[in-house]
Design a protein around this motif. Structure first.
Motif, short mmCIF file in Angstrom:
data_model
loop_
_atom_site.label_atom_id
_atom_site.label_comp_id
_atom_site.label_asym_id
_atom_site.label_seq_id
_atom_site.Cartn_x
_atom_site.Cartn_y
_atom_site.Cartn_z
N ILE A 65 -4.57 1.76 5.95
CA ILE A 65 -5.18 0.54 6.47
C ILE A 65 -4.92 -0.59 5.49
N GLY A 88 -4.67 -11.48 6.04
CA GLY A 88 -5.39 -12.75 6.14
C GLY A 88 -4.67 -13.75 7.01
N GLU A 133 -6.53 -11.84 12.16
CA GLU A 133 -6.86 -11.40 10.81
C GLU A 133 -7.70 -10.12 10.85
N GLY A 134 -7.74 -9.46 9.70
CA GLY A 134 -8.60 -8.28 9.58
C GLY A 134 -7.83 -7.02 9.28
N PRO A 135 -8.51 -5.88 9.35
CA PRO A 135 -7.87 -4.59 9.04
C PRO A 135 -6.81 -4.22 10.08
N GLU A 146 -5.25 -5.03 4.89
CA GLU A 146 -6.04 -6.21 5.28
C GLU A 146 -5.10 -7.39 5.33
N THR A 186 0.86 -1.18 0.00
CA THR A 186 0.00 0.00 0.00
C THR A 186 0.90 1.23 0.00
N ASP A 223 -5.29 -2.62 15.65
CA ASP A 223 -6.24 -3.54 15.03
C ASP A 223 -7.53 -2.79 14.71
N GLU A 224 -8.54 -3.52 14.22
CA GLU A 224 -9.77 -2.87 13.77
C GLU A 224 -10.57 -2.25 14.92
N ARG A 255 -4.34 -0.84 10.97
CA ARG A 255 -4.01 0.55 10.64
C ARG A 255 -2.59 0.87 11.07
#
Length: 376
Positions: A267, A271, A240-242, A269, A149, A205-206, A244
């Motif tokens: 952010i 897996g 797992e997950g988004p 993602e 990113t 984390d998210e 930042r």
């Protein structure tokens, strides 16, 4: 000793008898015995070096560059590498791959810090102190799919766009519940690498729970130093997950030139990952279940408040009560009870959150292997 960088030209001969030009740029001393191994496509060479502890303590970094045409597939763009010094695999952060500075050439940096040199000496023992040379080996790894990113920074006053762009990339085989080697790369407005960057990161984390934070090891001069504009940080991602990332660039150089300073967020993602977990990665400590006095002990031991015996007793308690799970490690029978200084440094860094649990566990495994820490 070479105080000014110099380039040395070599050729490697492939299995098909093709000759490929290679340049080694040395910032230390002339290199010798350049060789290419067709069995693993590795490049090796050596140079004079004084491994005595007194001299190593004076060295800040050993820097070597290997420049190989991107047209030579094993060293093509997107490749990752492992590095070895005197037969010891060095930290992944000590190998930086720069595919950006040249359109035709891949540049791989050995950036071996004093701490890394000390660990090599500790691993090889006193016999290495009299070794008159440093042996390098660079091994290309299989091609893997990388995710990335890219985002720009803004200034901290008016939040206007700056000329600094940050790229964060990672190997797709890594994922949740693993230490993920993230590569942070810094570009200027011309898409050239920004050298001598001083930066810090925080990962969340998210649910906005902080996962990791690192601001370098120098309390007087804050920031992680990215000499070549590329830096690798191993960050344990628990789920797992988004994720930042918040990035702050303080500036560049010792005077913190603010030309490229700024803040930014992105952010990603993450897996499950596809890489099988190594024993070290399965040895993550459950911090919430560890009595606080153990981390206190680690910090006190690192600063000399308590002695080695008290610290060892605390670790033995953790292992005996199954609070600290150590991967299967052969019990040593050594008679030398002296604990290497790098393990004490690790304990202090673990206590203040600078390093992760896996790095701390590796130090404990070393103590068990050497017979300094005996597990009943």
């Amino acid at each position: 000793f070479v105080s000014i960088a110099q380039e040395q030209d070599f050729f490697l001969k492939t299995a098909s008898a093709e000759q490929v030009p290679v340049v080694v740029k040395t910032y230390y001393d002339e290199v010798e015995n350049f060789a290419f191994d067709t069995s693993d496509n590795s490049i090796s060479f050596d140079m004079p070096f004084d491994w005595s502890p007194d001299y190593v303590d004076l060295v800040q970094v050993v820097h070597e560059e290997i420049r190989v045409p991107k047209s030579f597939a094993p060293y093509g763009e997107g490749k990752q590498f492992k590095g070895y010094v005197n037969g010891i695999e060095i930290d992944q952060r000590a190998i930086l791959n720069d595919p950006y500075s040249s359109e035709e050439t891949n540049i791989v940096h050995f950036l071996i810090s004093k701490n890394e040199l000390v660990k090599i000496n500790e691993t090889l023992g006193s016999n290495n102190f009299d070794n008159p040379q440093m042996d390098f080996k660079l091994v290309p790894l299989d091609q893997t799919e990388r995710s990335s990113t890219e985002f720009y920074l803004v200034d901290t006053q008016n939040y206007e766009k700056t000329i600094t762009t940050v790229n964060i990339s990672w190997d797709g085989q890594y994922g949740a519940n693993q230490n993920v080697p993230f590569t942070f790369t810094f570009f200027n407005e011309n898409e050239n690498l920004i050298k001598d960057v001083r930066y810090t990161y925080v990962a969340f984390d998210e649910f906005d729970n902080e996962i990791s934070r690192y601001n370098g090891d120098d309390s007087v001069n804050p920031g992680i130093v990215s000499t070549e504009g590329i830096d690798i940080q191993n960050i344990y991602i628990p789920s797992e997950g988004p994720i930042r990332f918040d990035i702050l660039v303080y500036g560049t150089g010792l005077d913190y030139d603010s030309t490229y300073s700024g803040i930014g967020s992105t952010i990603i993602e993450l897996g499950p990952g596809t890489q099988s977990k190594t024993p070290n990665e399965s040895a993550i400590l459950e911090i919430s279940s560890i009595p606080s006095w153990i981390k206190n002990n680690a910090g006190w031991w690192a600063d000399g408040t308590i002695d080695d015996k008290s610290f060892i007793q605390g670790i033995q308690f953790l292992i005996k009560e199954n609070i600290l799970q150590i991967p299967s490690t052969a019990q040593g029978t050594g008679s030398d009870d002296e604990i290497p200084s790098w393990i004490k440094n690790n304990a202090g860094w673990w206590a203040d959150g600078t390093i992760d649990d896996t790095a701390f566990v590796q130090g404990i495994q070393f103590l068990i292997k050497e017979g300094i820490l005996r597990v009943q």
